[in-house]
Design a protein around this motif. Structure first.
Motif, PDB file in Angstrom:
ATOM      1  N   LEU A 152       0.833  -1.197   0.000  1.00 37.42           N
ATOM      2  CA  LEU A 152       0.000   0.000   0.000  1.00 37.42           C
ATOM      3  C   LEU A 152       0.868   1.246   0.000  1.00 37.42           C
ATOM      4  O   LEU A 152       0.608   2.203  -0.758  1.00 37.42           O
TER       5      LEU A 152
ATOM      6  N   HIS B 100      -6.822   6.033   0.808  1.00 35.89           N
ATOM      7  CA  HIS B 100      -6.164   4.722   0.715  1.00 35.89           C
ATOM      8  C   HIS B 100      -6.050   4.060   2.091  1.00 35.89           C
ATOM      9  O   HIS B 100      -5.440   2.989   2.196  1.00 35.89           O
TER      10      HIS B 100
ATOM     11  N   HIS C 254      -8.087  -1.693  -0.769  1.00 33.49           N
ATOM     12  CA  HIS C 254      -6.831  -2.429  -0.919  1.00 33.49           C
ATOM     13  C   HIS C 254      -6.912  -3.832  -0.343  1.00 33.49           C
ATOM     14  O   HIS C 254      -5.980  -4.622  -0.527  1.00 33.49           O
TER      15      HIS C 254
END
Length: 370
Positions: free
Chosen positions: A29, A114, A136
């Motif tokens: 990530l 994110h 994610h």
């Protein structure tokens, strides 16, 4: 072309409050956010990054500081006091979201979330700036709770693979896919060799011990690279097996890892959970190194017969048997697969198209996202 496109967008990128966006990366990530932030800046957009202190200054991104809290003795002594790490995460994202809610469109055209924390999703309906959330991971209890409560209001969602999108379909029935990308120039093709390589965080779910087992059965030396995320697992399952046939190189920079990847005959990818995407697969393919992997999660979306071999999850014997076949694949052919499906340019362009659509839609609705 819209005014936002001509002048560049003002983008708030929300990442981890615990991990800096800097090399060597804590995980996939962080690597993805680093690459995307750099690409957006290079394209003329103004990026403001929320991430842990120590993020790469060369990204030329402004920063939103991670706020910390020191609770009073009375609060700390209360029976409801949560673990310190939980409270630190909660306070950091609560402070961030309150700031973004109060911004009211003055600093940002779009927010790109994110994070793996629930608060950005839970508070998204209060924003007057449109938000895009990249999923994610498959559902976690906290993220699923936030989506269930809000119904997904206040944010659009994309996932890093079709597998990941499908895993969310019970609460988010229609999620597009924007697969992660890498800078292919940072992962140049290498000459290959005879050894095998495994890279990633050294934790039980990544299955480092299974790669060691497969390499042993194949009669090949194995190079292990990555941060030790679980010290007990490393001591019990990896450390005792190190020696002339299994070498541990530590946590390498991208440049050093690329050089090592390019010098190996094949990369082994051995997760014991369903990987949402498989960044280590993309990195190996870009270096021209064929990949042998367990067919789990999003990995089969990257690997085809031109660049590697998939075997049943946990089947180290099948993986060892496939080493000879995979290492015969032409390295230039393997690299071409990476160019077709793993380049960051495609990823960045896909995100910018979504940013522009969100910004236009928000203006039409009086800057109130759906």
């Amino acid at each position: 072309m819209s005014g936002s496109a001509r002048r560049g967008l003002r983008i708030a990128v929300v990442a981890s409050n615990r991990h800096p966006i800097a090399q060597p990366f804590a995980g996939g990530l962080e690597s993805h956010v680093w690459q995307l932030t750099r690409a957006l800046h290079d394209d003329g957009h103004r990026v403001t990054l929320f991430a842990a202190e120590g993020s790469d200054a060369a990204l030329s991104a402004e920063s939103i500081p991670v706020q910390t809290i020191r609770v009073s003795e009375a609060a700390a002594g209360d029976v409801s006091m949560p673990p310190e790490a939980f409270l630190a995460d909660h306070h950091a994202y609560l402070e961030l979201m309150m700031e973004l809610v109060a911004d009211d469109g003055r600093r940002f055209d779009v927010i790109h979330n994110h994070s793996l924390h629930y608060l950005p999703i839970a508070m998204a309906p209060s924003l007057t700036v449109p938000m895009l959330t990249t999923l994610h991971t498959p559902p976690t209890p906290w993220l699923e709770s936030a989506v269930a409560v809000t119904g997904g209001a206040g944010s659009q969602f994309v996932a890093v693979s079709r597998y990941t999108a499908d895993s969310w379909c019970h609460v988010l029935p229609s999620v597009d896919v924007v697969s992660n990308g890498i800078d292919l120039t940072a992962w140049p093709p290498g000459p290959g060799g005879s050894d095998l390589i495994w890279s990633g965080r050294i934790v039980p779910e990544k299955g480092t011990h299974l790669a060691i087992e497969a390499a042993r059965m194949a009669g090949r030396r194995l190079h292990v690279v990555g941060p030790i995320g679980d010290a007990h697992y490393f001591r019990a399952a990896v450390g005792p097996r190190l020696g002339s046939q299994v070498r541990y190189h530590g946590h390498l920079s991208s440049r050093s890892l690329a050089a090592l990847l390019g010098s190996c005959a094949a990369a082994l990818v051995t997760p014991v959970w369903d990987e949402p995407y498989g960044l280590v697969v993309a990195e190996a393919l870009a270096c021209g190194t064929p990949v042998l992997a367990f067919a789990r999660g999003g990995i089969p979306e990257i690997i085809d017969s031109s660049c590697g071999r998939l075997v049943a999850p946990g089947d180290t014997e099948a993986m060892a048997d496939a080493v000879g076949e995979a290492t015969c694949l032409p390295r230039e052919q393997v690299r071409r697969r990476a160019v077709r499906v793993c380049g960051h340019r495609r990823t960045t362009d896909a995100y910018v198209r979504r940013y522009l659509a969100l910004a236009r839609s928000a203006r039409v609705r009086g800057a109130k996202p759906a």
